[in-house]
Design an enzyme around this catalytic site. Structure first.
Site, PDB file in Angstrom:
ATOM      1  N   ARG A  26      11.655   2.989   0.993  1.00 43.14           N
ATOM      2  CA  ARG A  26      11.404   2.656   2.399  1.00 43.14           C
ATOM      3  C   ARG A  26      12.585   3.034   3.277  1.00 43.14           C
ATOM      4  O   ARG A  26      12.436   3.320   4.459  1.00 43.14           O
ATOM      5  CB  ARG A  26      11.150   1.149   2.559  1.00 43.14           C
TER       6      ARG A  26
ATOM      7  N   PHE B 263       1.049  11.895  -2.124  1.00 43.03           N
ATOM      8  CA  PHE B 263       1.661  10.580  -1.969  1.00 43.03           C
ATOM      9  C   PHE B 263       3.043  10.728  -1.340  1.00 43.03           C
ATOM     10  O   PHE B 263       3.925  11.342  -1.911  1.00 43.03           O
ATOM     11  CB  PHE B 263       1.763   9.845  -3.300  1.00 43.03           C
TER      12      PHE B 263
ATOM     13  N   GLY C 136       5.028  -1.530   5.510  1.00 38.57           N
ATOM     14  CA  GLY C 136       5.289  -0.104   5.755  1.00 38.57           C
ATOM     15  C   GLY C 136       5.616   0.272   7.180  1.00 38.57           C
ATOM     16  O   GLY C 136       6.423   1.166   7.417  1.00 38.57           O
TER      17      GLY C 136
ATOM     18  N   GLU D 221       0.594   1.257  12.643  1.00 43.16           N
ATOM     19  CA  GLU D 221       0.423   1.442  11.203  1.00 43.16           C
ATOM     20  C   GLU D 221       1.218   2.655  10.743  1.00 43.16           C
ATOM     21  O   GLU D 221       1.402   3.611  11.484  1.00 43.16           O
ATOM     22  CB  GLU D 221      -1.080   1.584  10.899  1.00 43.16           C
ATOM     23  N   ASP D 222       1.684   2.581   9.501  1.00 43.36           N
ATOM     24  CA  ASP D 222       2.514   3.668   8.979  1.00 43.36           C
ATOM     25  C   ASP D 222       1.698   4.909   8.630  1.00 43.36           C
ATOM     26  O   ASP D 222       2.042   6.021   9.015  1.00 43.36           O
ATOM     27  CB  ASP D 222       3.307   3.200   7.747  1.00 43.36           C
TER      28      ASP D 222
ATOM     29  N   ASP E  10       6.648   3.122   0.969  1.00 47.41           N
ATOM     30  CA  ASP E  10       7.253   2.864  -0.339  1.00 47.41           C
ATOM     31  C   ASP E  10       6.451   3.433  -1.490  1.00 47.41           C
ATOM     32  O   ASP E  10       5.279   3.788  -1.358  1.00 47.41           O
ATOM     33  CB  ASP E  10       7.354   1.347  -0.560  1.00 47.41           C
TER      34      ASP E  10
ATOM     35  N   ASP F 169      -4.986   6.583   5.421  1.00 49.04           N
ATOM     36  CA  ASP F 169      -5.503   7.386   4.313  1.00 49.04           C
ATOM     37  C   ASP F 169      -7.030   7.336   4.415  1.00 49.04           C
ATOM     38  O   ASP F 169      -7.632   8.107   5.154  1.00 49.04           O
ATOM     39  CB  ASP F 169      -4.964   6.806   3.009  1.00 49.04           C
TER      40      ASP F 169
END
Ligand code: 5GP
Ligand code: MG
Length: 184
Positions: A169, A156, A47, A102-103, A163, A106
């Site tokens: 992506r 989400f 990601g 990091e993308d 993705d 959460d």
């Protein structure tokens, strides 16, 4: 068809222009904080590869990059809490200043696991640059990143490296997926 991916997006959260501004700002912060230190940027695949590519080009001091692949989601949309290392770094991190890119954060479980794992290898320092953090009501993530891009709603999201089942992506912006796409 050019709009095939876009047709699955309910709403756009971050436009290309907004993303550019966010990543520029993060790069400037890192360049200021790490002057004279040659940090190693650790990109968390898959990601974070798009974010990392842009972040690297907005950092104006010498730095290096390496890649790690972990899996915490499989093809689903909920965190399993289980983190699997699929590809490890090729670089020795002992004595290095690490910045994990990091993308999205959460629960933060993936990152807190990674931070502990990398700390065990004796780096000089470890910090985290998270492109996005999910705003979850009454729930703090397991980790507090030193560099934060944007807060995103508790939905989400896909695009800009993120993705759903390996798709989306390549969207140049960040959007919320229509629920019917993953509810089938
Ligand atoms: P955490 O361990 O913080 O709960 O989850 C982190 C990982 O889950 C992220 O690196 C990302 O791969 C995935 N993830 C969490 N939320 C989302 C989301 O909204 N969209 C996508 N595509 N992936 C997510
Ligand atoms: Mg990830």
């Amino acid at each position: 068809m050019a709009d095939e991916l876009a047709a699955d997006i309910k709403s756009v959260i971050l436009t290309e222009g907004q993303i550019r501004g966010i990543v520029q700002r993060m790069g400037a912060e890192i360049s200021r904080d790490y002057e004279g230190r040659n940090p190693l940027i650790v990109a968390v695949l898959r990601g974070a590869f798009v974010f990392t590519a842009d972040l690297l080009r907005s950092i104006t001091i010498p730095c290096e990059v390496d890649f790690m692949a972990v899996s915490s989601y499989g093809d689903g949309v909920k965190s399993s809490g289980v983190v699997r290392i699929i590809k490890d770094l090729s670089t020795k991190v002992e004595g290095r200043d690490l910045i994990i890119a990091e993308d999205i954060l959460d629960s933060g479980l993936t990152l807190s696991y990674l931070v502990e794992l990398l700390k065990g290898r004796g780096p000089k320092s470890v910090s985290v640059a998270a492109f996005s953090i999910k705003d979850i009501p009454n729930h703090a993530p397991a980790i507090n990143p030193e560099y934060v891009g944007a807060h995103v709603p508790n939905e989400f999201i896909v695009g800009y490296g993120l993705d759903y089942a390996e798709k989306y992506r390549n969207l140049p912006y960040v959007g919320v997926l229509k629920p019917e796409v993953y509810q089938g």
